[in-house]
Design a protein around this motif. Structure first.
Motif, PDB file in Angstrom:
ATOM      1  N   PRO A   1      24.027  29.151  81.104  1.00  0.00           N
ATOM      2  CA  PRO A   1      25.022  28.837  80.060  1.00  0.00           C
ATOM      3  C   PRO A   1      26.428  28.678  80.632  1.00  0.00           C
ATOM      4  O   PRO A   1      27.162  27.769  80.217  1.00  0.00           O
ATOM      5  CB  PRO A   1      24.921  30.042  79.108  1.00  0.00           C
ATOM      6  CG  PRO A   1      23.515  30.544  79.297  1.00  0.00           C
ATOM      7  CD  PRO A   1      23.235  30.350  80.759  1.00  0.00           C
TER       8      PRO A   1
ATOM      9  N   LYS B   1      20.921  19.612  66.800  1.00  0.00           N
ATOM     10  CA  LYS B   1      20.095  20.601  66.100  1.00  0.00           C
ATOM     11  C   LYS B   1      20.843  21.917  66.075  1.00  0.00           C
ATOM     12  O   LYS B   1      21.870  22.068  66.744  1.00  0.00           O
ATOM     13  CB  LYS B   1      18.748  20.773  66.804  1.00  0.00           C
ATOM     14  CG  LYS B   1      18.836  21.402  68.168  1.00  0.00           C
ATOM     15  CD  LYS B   1      17.490  21.470  68.872  1.00  0.00           C
ATOM     16  CE  LYS B   1      16.903  20.097  69.124  1.00  0.00           C
ATOM     17  NZ  LYS B   1      15.769  20.100  70.052  1.00  0.00           N
ATOM     18  N   SER B   2      20.362  22.872  65.307  1.00  0.00           N
ATOM     19  CA  SER B   2      21.053  24.153  65.258  1.00  0.00           C
ATOM     20  C   SER B   2      20.671  25.007  66.460  1.00  0.00           C
ATOM     21  O   SER B   2      19.532  25.017  66.900  1.00  0.00           O
ATOM     22  CB  SER B   2      20.716  24.881  63.952  1.00  0.00           C
ATOM     23  OG  SER B   2      19.385  25.352  64.003  1.00  0.00           O
ATOM     24  N   TYR B   3      21.667  25.714  67.003  1.00  0.00           N
ATOM     25  CA  TYR B   3      21.461  26.692  68.075  1.00  0.00           C
ATOM     26  C   TYR B   3      21.880  28.046  67.503  1.00  0.00           C
ATOM     27  O   TYR B   3      22.929  28.158  66.876  1.00  0.00           O
ATOM     28  CB  TYR B   3      22.353  26.366  69.276  1.00  0.00           C
ATOM     29  CG  TYR B   3      21.770  25.387  70.278  1.00  0.00           C
ATOM     30  CD1 TYR B   3      21.097  24.239  69.865  1.00  0.00           C
ATOM     31  CD2 TYR B   3      21.912  25.600  71.652  1.00  0.00           C
ATOM     32  CE1 TYR B   3      20.598  23.340  70.797  1.00  0.00           C
ATOM     33  CE2 TYR B   3      21.410  24.709  72.584  1.00  0.00           C
ATOM     34  CZ  TYR B   3      20.753  23.581  72.156  1.00  0.00           C
ATOM     35  OH  TYR B   3      20.260  22.694  73.070  1.00  0.00           O
ATOM     36  N   SER B   4      21.101  29.067  67.778  1.00  0.00           N
ATOM     37  CA  SER B   4      21.353  30.381  67.167  1.00  0.00           C
ATOM     38  C   SER B   4      22.024  31.340  68.128  1.00  0.00           C
ATOM     39  O   SER B   4      21.976  31.169  69.348  1.00  0.00           O
ATOM     40  CB  SER B   4      20.026  31.023  66.741  1.00  0.00           C
ATOM     41  OG  SER B   4      19.325  30.153  65.892  1.00  0.00           O
ATOM     42  N   GLY B   5      22.570  32.386  67.537  1.00  0.00           N
ATOM     43  CA  GLY B   5      23.037  33.557  68.268  1.00  0.00           C
ATOM     44  C   GLY B   5      24.113  33.228  69.285  1.00  0.00           C
ATOM     45  O   GLY B   5      24.966  32.361  69.078  1.00  0.00           O
ATOM     46  N   LEU B   6      24.053  33.937  70.411  1.00  0.00           N
ATOM     47  CA  LEU B   6      25.044  33.760  71.475  1.00  0.00           C
ATOM     48  C   LEU B   6      25.182  32.305  71.892  1.00  0.00           C
ATOM     49  O   LEU B   6      26.221  31.886  72.378  1.00  0.00           O
ATOM     50  CB  LEU B   6      24.623  34.550  72.724  1.00  0.00           C
ATOM     51  CG  LEU B   6      24.808  36.059  72.741  1.00  0.00           C
ATOM     52  CD1 LEU B   6      24.357  36.627  74.075  1.00  0.00           C
ATOM     53  CD2 LEU B   6      26.278  36.403  72.477  1.00  0.00           C
ATOM     54  N   MET B   7      24.118  31.560  71.733  1.00  0.00           N
ATOM     55  CA  MET B   7      24.108  30.206  72.261  1.00  0.00           C
ATOM     56  C   MET B   7      24.645  29.172  71.277  1.00  0.00           C
ATOM     57  O   MET B   7      24.671  27.982  71.584  1.00  0.00           O
ATOM     58  CB  MET B   7      22.680  29.817  72.684  1.00  0.00           C
ATOM     59  CG  MET B   7      22.150  30.633  73.850  1.00  0.00           C
ATOM     60  SD  MET B   7      23.152  30.426  75.385  1.00  0.00           S
ATOM     61  CE  MET B   7      23.855  32.082  75.541  1.00  0.00           C
TER      62      MET B   7
ATOM     63  N   LEU C   1      26.918  26.458  72.291  1.00  0.00           N
ATOM     64  CA  LEU C   1      26.444  25.436  73.229  1.00  0.00           C
ATOM     65  C   LEU C   1      25.598  24.359  72.557  1.00  0.00           C
ATOM     66  O   LEU C   1      24.979  23.532  73.231  1.00  0.00           O
ATOM     67  CB  LEU C   1      25.669  26.098  74.376  1.00  0.00           C
ATOM     68  CG  LEU C   1      26.591  26.682  75.454  1.00  0.00           C
ATOM     69  CD1 LEU C   1      25.930  27.819  76.189  1.00  0.00           C
ATOM     70  CD2 LEU C   1      26.990  25.579  76.423  1.00  0.00           C
ATOM     71  N   ALA C   2      25.554  24.374  71.218  1.00  0.00           N
ATOM     72  CA  ALA C   2      24.742  23.377  70.514  1.00  0.00           C
ATOM     73  C   ALA C   2      25.238  21.978  70.832  1.00  0.00           C
ATOM     74  O   ALA C   2      26.436  21.727  70.862  1.00  0.00           O
ATOM     75  CB  ALA C   2      24.807  23.624  69.012  1.00  0.00           C
TER      76      ALA C   2
END
Lengths: 245, 245, 245, 245, 245, 245
Positions: free
Chosen positions: D55, D231-237, D240-241
């Motif tokens: 990341p 698209k959707s990226y969850s949480g800590l990430m 970075l979507a």
């Protein structure tokens, strides 16, 4: 020089065809001794037939060497029992597929093997990989049962010609290898027709056998092909037990 | 679930050792049925022994499937007759070498197979190439005759430990595969001693067989492993002729 | 035996489908614990999604091992983070692609993986090369966005069937591997329809995980997968710093 | 031309060393912009560190491209995140290992990579296989923790010289590749000492980046490296979507 | 920095086209010195032309190095005489095919080389295998005699476009490599038209040559490319005898 | 049958030695015609010598075919000009390395080539890779200048024996291939001494040439080896211009 041709198929007409092909290319001092396996399938089509053919093939190799053969050819394009025969014998033993692809590789960069049935196609592809030729070789099956090649009235030749034509157009084949001992009588005519080298495995193997004998070479007995160790063999196979070296 | 273990060596003590290893890892609902080949060499050491073992192995596979086995294991690290057995049977058939290297590959990037004799070393190297693992695998021979593994007083274990130590130091091995069914009883102790995974082929193969059955998978009958075609088989082998599908 | 299934996609319905597939093949003493990654993309489609999914996957592996799992499955066919997870964990960690191709190789000589998008096709081809199966395997993409597999009304199944039919005709496929965890519910029906083995990666991986645990095998900690060294991790990733072994 | 150097290790002194090596070889119109990842391990030693570094690396690539960089170099010899970065960016992204072995291959037929730790050795061997150079390349580890290279008083250089000498004698190496970004300052002196080409990955990669930009080439967005889908990226990430193309 | 471009074809217009391509990408401090071989075929089409071109190519390399060139490019996509030139010269020598495929590999996972004649196709396929790129690269021939590329009114461009389109559709090509020095003027326009990277070998090679010089790297004189030993050369070739090192 | 032996080295004593080896194995109806190249290096040691030897070799092939030879052997283990000669000639042309490794492969699973200088070692390794034999073959250099083999008082034989012994012990070689035409007179004695097959390339190649002629096979003129196209050749090479087919 005496070269033993062992037909792992128990069909006599195939042996005779292979013997004729062998004699057509053999040197003036070479005697061709053709033997039909006495034990196994009438024709070898796939892995199971090939496995069951082994005791018959190995018996002929053992007896042929004892009778004075200087080299042996296993006359099935699947190279049936080739490694076991090399472990058994001191004389050189050569296979059709190995000989034919080595021969084609000296005449062409890319070539196609045309064999009989789909079940043999992948088997031969795997041999080609083992012989280091997979980057140069394609394998096609013409959907011909082996014994159909013994029948002049069959559509076998038409199917074979169809696959050769596809090989030239689609594979960029620069030469053709006939992938069944039962096709040995067809090579010369197909070569004339298509204008590219057409290699028959029986002819190729006989010349490799002669070449090895002329050079005074025999199978290495160091490592992979060390002679079978003396031990007990049970049941049907007891007659095939190795005798102490 | 019934899993057939066929020992291609005709030595009963090896079968018993393999059966014990199989039962030690089998699931609670798995029945292990161990059979010793009735026809062939006392131990398989090299290509010739392996070829002569085939009719005995295939007879047990055929009979075992007919008797209701759900999968079969061929209990020799040379994977003797594996492809022929797959052509013959509809149930899954697995080999020791194939299972063991697939297993090792899930635990380590680089690993070494330690087998018995030099003549088996290259044979196994060629299997490893065929199974696509040659970049990750080395093969060593410890110079142990197979039946010496049945003798507790022999130097076999000392020789095996010596090669394992060389594998760790010289090969950078991250795991060890024991390259003979006769070593099945040694894996756990060697793993504890060396602190790296030590894979026994019999155990690995039994779990692969269970895995295939649990997934409802059987050998593909399309292409390479299509059932043997009905045809006449001659001589000693006539009892092994395929019957019409 | 407790097997952890980590879904690297953050979509719960995919986790449930994978868990159902896992439970359908798991042994009677196996508990399946399914976890959805809490951090990363809703679906993994290509290299970027796969990279961003790693911290979420590794967090679940770490926590799952700490909570007593005996093995872990990473439930994405791209084998997302497989090598990092093996370095992190002592328990065995298996991937779908690796397990599925190893499984297919025991049933068929030649097989085809059918996956979702073109961008995943080459990624999987590269995995297949790494796993040593490139001579036996073709990979096809059916042009299906991953989440379309969650929608019963979509054309995904029709597209998948189309590619399977092409694989049989054009590739000579003897078995089919479904190249996405989201296809886990389709394997049995497609196998019945096409008469060749159809392998689902989730099922295959669960059985590999069970197999490793039953054999008492854990990930090698020598060489490639040695435990992470204790050191400082900065920023968002500080929570993932390895602790001293 | 602006070339972004991203150091995936979060250690500033390594970034400075890489920047110095980059500037020493860069063309007169090239601006070197060096960035240290803000998130991840202080040094990358093995698969786990490499995964956790992603990341941070990808954030720098994204931000650097947005800020106008014309190409990017990922300054770790493991080519950490190279494929994901190529999927993310339109500008060319190059890795050290890929660049260095391509460079060595233009100067020598056989060469050896000398890296830091055993855990990195197999990782680099696998990269070398992927880059098609395994027949020409050996990889050795000198048992040097990465950060020891930052310490002038350490035995790191002595260990490195020892492995170079073994490479020349035992591997038949015709050139040496330094297998860690932290060795960038050592190449010239070692080349003078040993009289064979000594390739530093940072230098090699900067020149590859310049070469691509000069030719007007950018990363292919067809197939493997197609842009991440929205698209959707969850949480800590979630930061970075990917944003819709 | 002075980079020598040697055209192994004795056709001046091809040299001029290559020089123009070289100058279009060269750095501000690079002087391009283009030389046409004085001895050999007007165009290189196949193995025989390539062999006969060697003395002319090597004469220019020898003379160019003596005149102070810092690196040399052999401007034929067959990499004619590349290994001999490296043995002869201390300056770096780069080839078009080697440079172009290394360049493509940094932008795309899969790519296709489009060359002129069928006889060159397999030759280039063999180079691609040697350069380790066969798993990623396909080669197509567009049936264009080399000198037809010098004629604006010819159908050469139409044929080339046709093969590029087939490469995109049938090969899954993510980038295109132009497989003849005579196509150097076409790359930019084709790249704009097709939206994928189109790599010209002359441009790629010039940048590789610059990269090597900038890094202070020269051809290894240890092993494969050790300087020719002093000895007598007979007949026409006596002028090419190596002089004592 | 007339077989042309072309010695690419311009040293007459090597030609005579090759001719003697050829005649010792040739069939009763084979006439051996040995020719020494009139143009090129006294001995071929490395890539540069090999390149400069080509016009001389190809002149002899062209003239020999015109004078009625039925096949040609290029008597240098580097297979100097083999592909160009095949493009030029319609008669079969065979090389020493290609013939020798194909021959060894029929007698042994693993074998070692022992050649002269380190610079030739990698060159031959690359040929072995091209011929598909790299998994089975190792190559060693004995540090013998080629012409030292012409001097009975030299230490060449002692050095050669030393490498053969290392090959047996360290490589597990099951057969030895002598990797220089100048060693042709040593094969029989070394074979007797070491008890493994020792293959001489000249002998092997002569038998391959005979084999091809006996089978009525000629070089494929489709694809790679299509005849040179009619075109102008400049300078020293104008005498070698192909004439219109």
């Amino acid at each position: 020089m005496r070269i033993l041709i062992v037909n792992p198929n128990t069909t006599l007409s195939m042996t005779e065809k292979a013997a004729a092909a062998a004699r057509a290319v053999a040197g003036p001092n070479t005697e061709i001794i053709a033997r039909t396996s006495k034990s196994g399938p009438a024709s070898i089509e796939g892995h199971y037939d090939g496995a069951i053919a082994l005791p018959g093939v190995l018996t002929e190799i053992r007896d042929g060497e004892a009778a004075g053969a200087n080299a042996a050819v296993i006359a099935c394009f699947d190279d049936t029992g080739l490694e076991a025969a090399r472990a058994l014998a001191r004389i050189p033993v050569v296979g059709l597929c190995e000989s034919a692809v080595a021969t084609a590789a000296m005449l062409a960069q890319r070539f196609t093997v045309v064999t009989t049935l789909e079940r043999s196609r992948v088997l031969i592809e795997n041999l080609v990989i083992r012989y280091g030729m997979s980057a140069r070789t394609k394998v096609r099956a013409a959907d011909i049962p082996v014994l159909q090649l013994e029948d002049k009235a069959s559509p076998a030749l038409a199917k074979l010609r169809c696959e050769i034509e596809l090989a030239l157009v689609e594979d960029g084949a620069e030469a053709i290898v006939l992938g069944c001992a039962g096709m040995a009588d067809l090579a010369r005519a197909l070569q004339a027709e298509y204008g590219v080298p057409v290699i028959d495995g029986v002819s190729a193997a006989v010349k490799q056998a002669e070449a090895l004998v002329s050079q005074g070479l025999t199978t290495s007995k160091r490592g992979s092909y060390a002679p079978p160790l003396s031990k007990s063999y049970s049941g049907l196979m007891s007659a095939l037990a190795p005798i102490s070296a």
